[in-house]
Write a protein that holds these residues in place. Structure first.
Motif, PDB file in Angstrom:
ATOM      1  N   ASP A 152     -38.966 -19.115  28.494  1.00 56.78           N
ATOM      2  CA  ASP A 152     -39.295 -19.218  27.065  1.00 56.78           C
ATOM      3  C   ASP A 152     -40.041 -17.981  26.567  1.00 56.78           C
ATOM      4  O   ASP A 152     -39.774 -17.493  25.466  1.00 56.78           O
ATOM      5  N   ALA A 153     -40.962 -17.471  27.365  1.00 52.62           N
ATOM      6  CA  ALA A 153     -41.692 -16.263  26.984  1.00 52.62           C
ATOM      7  C   ALA A 153     -40.756 -15.059  26.904  1.00 52.62           C
ATOM      8  O   ALA A 153     -40.927 -14.185  26.044  1.00 52.62           O
ATOM      9  N   SER A 154     -39.754 -15.028  27.775  1.00 57.82           N
ATOM     10  CA  SER A 154     -38.790 -13.924  27.776  1.00 57.82           C
ATOM     11  C   SER A 154     -38.049 -13.835  26.452  1.00 57.82           C
ATOM     12  O   SER A 154     -37.730 -12.737  25.971  1.00 57.82           O
ATOM     13  N   LYS A 155     -37.765 -14.963  25.835  1.00 59.65           N
ATOM     14  CA  LYS A 155     -37.021 -14.976  24.575  1.00 59.65           C
ATOM     15  C   LYS A 155     -37.762 -14.219  23.472  1.00 59.65           C
ATOM     16  O   LYS A 155     -37.136 -13.659  22.573  1.00 59.65           O
ATOM     17  N   LYS A 156     -39.066 -14.167  23.557  1.00 61.17           N
ATOM     18  CA  LYS A 156     -39.861 -13.466  22.537  1.00 61.17           C
ATOM     19  C   LYS A 156     -39.676 -11.950  22.602  1.00 61.17           C
ATOM     20  O   LYS A 156     -39.991 -11.252  21.640  1.00 61.17           O
TER      21      LYS A 156
END
Length: 125
Positions: free
Chosen positions: A51-55
């Protein structure tokens, strides 16, 4: 004759509706990152990293970003040595290099990847 005309029109209509792949060449740079997580990471921790990667898509130099989990396959040619893959597309090599030192990217690497991955492979083209 009328039936032949109807069939011909249907064939022409449906052949025009089929999506045709678009080939692109040029200066676009693709940055492919394949991550293998440490085995002791929980599913929740893996999901948090995902999820953090999507940012990272918000960083100005990123034109496109694609992310996903490795697909299990019985095919011998398929590399099974990663858990998550991310592909970034940049305008050119300079944009990719600027992205790599962008504060949000370096902070992400330190917070979410350092000490949590077994390996990472990067392919740029």
């Amino acid at each position: 004759m009328k039936l032949l005309l109807q069939i011909t029109l249907m064939v022409l209509f449906f052949s025009g509706c089929a999506a045709k792949p678009k080939l692109t060449e040029g200066n676009l740079v693709h940055h492919v990152v394949l991550v293998k997580f440490q085995s002791e990471l929980t599913d929740k921790e893996r999901r948090q990293i995902y999820d953090a990667s999507k940012k990272l898509a918000r960083i100005p130099y990123v034109r496109q970003m694609h992310i996903g989990w490795a697909i299990k396959s019985e095919r011998k040619i398929v590399d099974r040595n990663f858990d998550m893959g991310i592909t970034f597309v940049f305008k050119d090599k300079k944009a990719m290099n600027d992205y790599l030192v962008w504060p949000e990217h370096t902070a992400f690497v330190k917070k979410f990847l350092a000490g949590k991955i077994e390996s990472v492979k990067v392919y740029d083209y």
